[in-house]
Design a protein around this motif. Structure first.
Motif, PDB file in Angstrom:
ATOM      1  N   PRO A 225     -11.423   1.988  -7.116  1.00  0.00           N
ATOM      2  CA  PRO A 225     -11.112   3.424  -7.221  1.00  0.00           C
ATOM      3  C   PRO A 225      -9.774   3.814  -6.611  1.00  0.00           C
ATOM      4  CG  PRO A 225     -12.633   3.053  -5.418  1.00  0.00           C
ATOM      5  CD  PRO A 225     -12.432   1.713  -6.075  1.00  0.00           C
ATOM      6  N   VAL A 226      -8.687   3.404  -7.252  1.00  0.00           N
ATOM      7  CA  VAL A 226      -7.350   3.786  -6.781  1.00  0.00           C
ATOM      8  C   VAL A 226      -6.535   4.303  -7.959  1.00  0.00           C
ATOM      9  CG1 VAL A 226      -7.317   2.181  -4.829  1.00  0.00           C
ATOM     10  CG2 VAL A 226      -6.504   1.420  -7.068  1.00  0.00           C
ATOM     11  N   LYS A 227      -5.607   5.198  -7.657  1.00  0.00           N
ATOM     12  CA  LYS A 227      -4.761   5.773  -8.704  1.00  0.00           C
ATOM     13  C   LYS A 227      -3.285   5.489  -8.483  1.00  0.00           C
ATOM     14  CE  LYS A 227      -7.990   9.500  -9.816  1.00  0.00           C
ATOM     15  NZ  LYS A 227      -8.165  10.978  -9.925  1.00  0.00           N
ATOM     16  N   GLN A 228      -2.950   4.873  -7.355  1.00  0.00           N
ATOM     17  CA  GLN A 228      -1.568   4.511  -7.117  1.00  0.00           C
ATOM     18  C   GLN A 228      -1.489   3.276  -6.233  1.00  0.00           C
ATOM     19  OE1 GLN A 228       0.499   7.720  -5.171  1.00  0.00           O
ATOM     20  NE2 GLN A 228      -1.097   8.046  -3.654  1.00  0.00           N
ATOM     21  N   VAL A 229      -0.324   2.674  -6.227  1.00  0.00           N
ATOM     22  CA  VAL A 229      -0.062   1.476  -5.439  1.00  0.00           C
ATOM     23  C   VAL A 229       0.970   1.834  -4.384  1.00  0.00           C
ATOM     24  CG1 VAL A 229       0.750  -0.913  -5.491  1.00  0.00           C
ATOM     25  CG2 VAL A 229      -0.546   0.017  -7.433  1.00  0.00           C
ATOM     26  N   PHE A 230       0.776   1.357  -3.165  1.00  0.00           N
ATOM     27  CA  PHE A 230       1.692   1.678  -2.079  1.00  0.00           C
ATOM     28  C   PHE A 230       2.587   0.488  -1.747  1.00  0.00           C
ATOM     29  CE2 PHE A 230      -1.628   4.807  -1.534  1.00  0.00           C
ATOM     30  CZ  PHE A 230      -0.921   5.954  -1.165  1.00  0.00           C
ATOM     31  N   GLU A 231       3.818   0.828  -1.388  1.00  0.00           N
ATOM     32  CA  GLU A 231       4.786  -0.166  -0.933  1.00  0.00           C
ATOM     33  C   GLU A 231       4.966  -0.016   0.571  1.00  0.00           C
ATOM     34  OE1 GLU A 231       9.588  -1.080  -1.414  1.00  0.00           O
ATOM     35  OE2 GLU A 231       8.555   0.241  -2.839  1.00  0.00           O
ATOM     36  N   VAL A 232       5.001  -1.141   1.294  1.00  0.00           N
ATOM     37  CA  VAL A 232       5.104  -1.146   2.750  1.00  0.00           C
ATOM     38  C   VAL A 232       6.458  -1.730   3.152  1.00  0.00           C
ATOM     39  CG1 VAL A 232       3.944  -1.797   4.894  1.00  0.00           C
ATOM     40  CG2 VAL A 232       2.634  -1.626   2.773  1.00  0.00           C
ATOM     41  N   ASP A 233       7.111  -1.121   4.123  1.00  0.00           N
ATOM     42  CA  ASP A 233       8.445  -1.570   4.546  1.00  0.00           C
ATOM     43  C   ASP A 233       8.362  -2.699   5.583  1.00  0.00           C
ATOM     44  OD1 ASP A 233       7.372   0.038   6.527  1.00  0.00           O
ATOM     45  OD2 ASP A 233       9.303   0.899   7.110  1.00  0.00           O
ATOM     46  N   ALA A 234       7.702  -3.783   5.218  1.00  0.00           N
ATOM     47  CA  ALA A 234       7.492  -4.886   6.167  1.00  0.00           C
ATOM     48  C   ALA A 234       8.760  -5.684   6.440  1.00  0.00           C
ATOM     49  CB  ALA A 234       6.409  -5.825   5.635  1.00  0.00           C
TER      50      ALA A 234
END
Length: 451
Positions: free
Chosen positions: A245-254
Motif C-alpha cells: 500500500p504505497v503511492k510514491q517512492v522516496f529517495e534518501v540522501d545517504a
C-alpha cells in the motif's frame, strides 16, 4: 539489498543493555566496474547460458584480485570486531561490578530521590553514559576510521560526531524507559521476571519497528519523493502487483554519509514506505534497481518483520530463562562482594549485560542463520518478481565490496547474516537457466540509471 527492519531487532537486548556502538542500518556496497558485468555477459552469451555453475564462476572471477582481497580483508576484520566488542562488554561489566562502582551509582541514585522509578532512571542514564564513554574509542575506530580507510564513508568527523550524539540521546531516552519498565517487572514478579521481561522486550521491539521509519530515520537523513518516472514507475508497478500500500517512492540522501547503496520497504499500520538511497540511483542500472527493490518488497510481502519478531521472542525467552539461572548463581556467590542485592537492584544491570552479551555471542551463528534464511526467501521472491537474473548477479558483485563473495561453508554459517555473493549469483543463474531461453536476459542498460 538491505534487510530487516532497522536491523534485526535482535540486537535490541544487548544494545539497550550495553550501548555497544552499532550502525543503525545495514548499508550495502559501492559499485563495481561496468566492464566486469559486460565481460561476464559476453561469456554467458558464448556458452549459451546453459551451465549455471560455470556462469556463477565467471561472475566471481570477473572481480579483480585486488578488489577481492580488499573486500575479504574488510569482512574478515569484522570477525575480530565481533570478538573485541564482546570482550569490551565483558571487561566493562566486570569492572563496574568488582570495583563496586555500580553499587555506588545505585547508592547515589537512591540518595537523590525516594521514588523508585526515578532512582532506576537516574541509574540507567549514568550507566549508559559511562558505558558509551568507555566504548567510544572502539566505536571511533570501527565506525569512522575503519570505514574511511576502506573507502566506505564520506562524512568528516564533525557531522559524524553530531550523528553519534543524536544516537546517544535517542538511546538514553529509549534505553532509560526500557530499563525502568524492566525493573518494574523485576520488582513485581521476582520469580517469573524472565517471562515478563520477554514480553516487555517484544513490545519494545515491535514499537521500535513501527515508529523508526516515521520518527527516527528522518532524524539522520532527508527523505523526498523520487521524481524520475523511469525509475519510480517500475518500482510502483511491482508494489501494486504485490499489494503493497504505497503511492510514491522516496529517495534518501545517504551519499553524505556513505558510498554504499541501500533500499528498504518498511513500516506497519499505515506507515509503510518504499525508499532507496541516492547511491543506488547513481551507481546501478534499472535492472539492478528492480532486483534490489523486488528483494526488499519480498521482506514486506513475506511478513519477515513479524516472523523475525517471533523468532526474536523465542530467543529472548530462552536467553532470559538461562540468564535467571546464571544470575541467581552469580549473586549467590559474589553478590555481597559486588554490593548487588538481587534482580530488582539496578546495581545488577552490568551483570545482566554480561550474561546476555555472553549468550548473544555464543548464539551468533544461530541468529545469523535465522536472518540468512529470511534473506534467502527474499532473494527468491525478488528474482521471481523482477525477473532480472543478471541484475541480481551484478548487485551481488557490488555488495562484494564489503562482504566476502566466496566464503567457506562453515565461515558462511558462522558469520554471514545474508547469503554470500556466490550463493546469490548461483540462485540467479539457476533461475535464468530455468526461465529464460539460452542467451537471453532482461538485464540491459549499460549506463547507471541516474536522474
Amino acid at each position: 539489498m538491505t534487510p530487516r527492519p532497522s536491523i534485526l531487532i535482535l540486537l535490541v537486548v544487548t544494545a539497550a543493555m550495553t550501548l555497544l556502538p552499532a550502525s543503525a542500518q545495514e548499508r550495502p556496497a559501492q559499485s563495481a566496474s561496468p566492464a566486469i558485468s559486460e565481460n561476464v555477459s559476453s561469456f554467458i552469451r558464448t556458452t549459451g547460458g546453459n551451465d549455471p555453475a560455470a556462469a556463477t564462476q565467471a561472475w566471481l572471477e570477473s572481480v579483480p584480485r585486488n578488489q577481492r582481497e580488499k573486500s575479504n580483508a574488510y569482512f574478515e576484520g569484522g570477525y575480530w570486531l565481533i570478538l573485541w566488542n564482546f570482550v569490551l562488554t565483558v571487561a566493562i561489566s566486570i569492572l563496574l561490578l568488582t570495583s563496586r562502582f555500580s553499587a555506588r551509582l545505585r547508592d547515589f541514585s537512591e540518595a537523590l530521590t525516594k521514588i523508585r522509578n526515578v532512582q532506576i532512571a537516574c541509574y540507567a542514564i549514568l550507566y549508559l553514559l559511562l558505558v558509551y564513554a568507555l566504548s567510544f574509542p572502539l566505536n571511533l575506530y570501527e565506525n569512522f576510521f575503519r570505514e574511511h580507510y576502506y573507502g566506505l564513508a564520506t562524512q568528516s568527523f564533525a557531522p559524524w560526531l553530531r550523528e553519534q550524539l543524536l544516537g546517544l540521546a535517542l538511546t538514553l531516552t529509549g534505553g532509560t524507559l526500557l530499563v525502568v519498565v524492566l525493573y518494574a517487572a523485576f520488582r513485581r514478579a521476582p520469580r517469573t521476571w524472565w517471562i515478563w521481561a520477554t514480553i516487555v522486550m517484544l513490545v519494545f521491539s515491535g514499537t521500535l519497528v513501527l515508529i523508526a521509519p516515521v520518527y527516527i530515520e528522518p532524524l539522520f537523513n532527508t527523505y523526498k519523493p523520487l521524481t524520475d518516472s523511469k525509475i519510480r514507475d517500475p518500482i510502483l508497478a511491482m508494489a501494486r502487483a504485490n499489494e503493497i500500500p504505497v503511492k510514491q517512492v522516496f529517495e534518501v540522501d545517504a551519499s553524505r554519509q556513505t558510498t554504499r547503496v541501500s533500499a528498504n520497504v518498511s513500516g506497519l499500520l499505515g506507515t509503510t514506505r518504499v525508499a532507496l538511497n541516492d547511491n543506488l540511483l547513481k551507481q546501478c542500472t534499472l535492472p539492478e534497481i528492480r532486483a534490489v527493490m523486488a528483494h526488499e518488497m519480498g521482506h514486506y510481502v513475506l511478513n519477515h518483520g513479524a516472523k523475525l519478531l517471533t523468532y526474536l521472542g523465542i530467543f529472548i525467552l530462552i536467553g532470559f530463562a538461562l540468564t535467571r539461572i546464571l544470575f541467581d548463581a552469580a549473586v549467590k556467590r559474589w553478590g555481597e562482594k559486588w554490593g548487588v542485592r538481587g534482580i530488582s537492584d539496578p546495581a545488577a544491570l552490568p551483570l545482566l549485560a554480561l550474561i546476555l552479551s555472553t549468550l548473544l555471542f555464543i548464539a551468533t551463528p544461530f541468529l545469523n542463520t535465522v536472518v540468512r534464511i529470511t534473506e534467502r526467501e527474499a532473494d527468491a521472491f525478488g528474482i521471481n518478481t523482477s525477473r532480472e537474473p543478471d541484475g541480481m548477479a551484478k548487485v551481488a558483485l557490488k555488495l562484494g565490496t564489503y562482504r566476502k563473495l566466496n566464503p567457506a561453508p562453515l565461515e558462511e554459517f558462522i558469520f554471514f547474516d545474508h547469503p554470500s555473493g556466490r550463493a546469490r549469483i548461483r540462485m540467479a543463474m539457476d533461475w535464468k537457466g530455468a526461465n529464460l531461453p539460452p542467451g537471453e536476459s532482461r538485464a540491459s542498460g549499460k549506463q547507471p540509471a541516474t536522474h
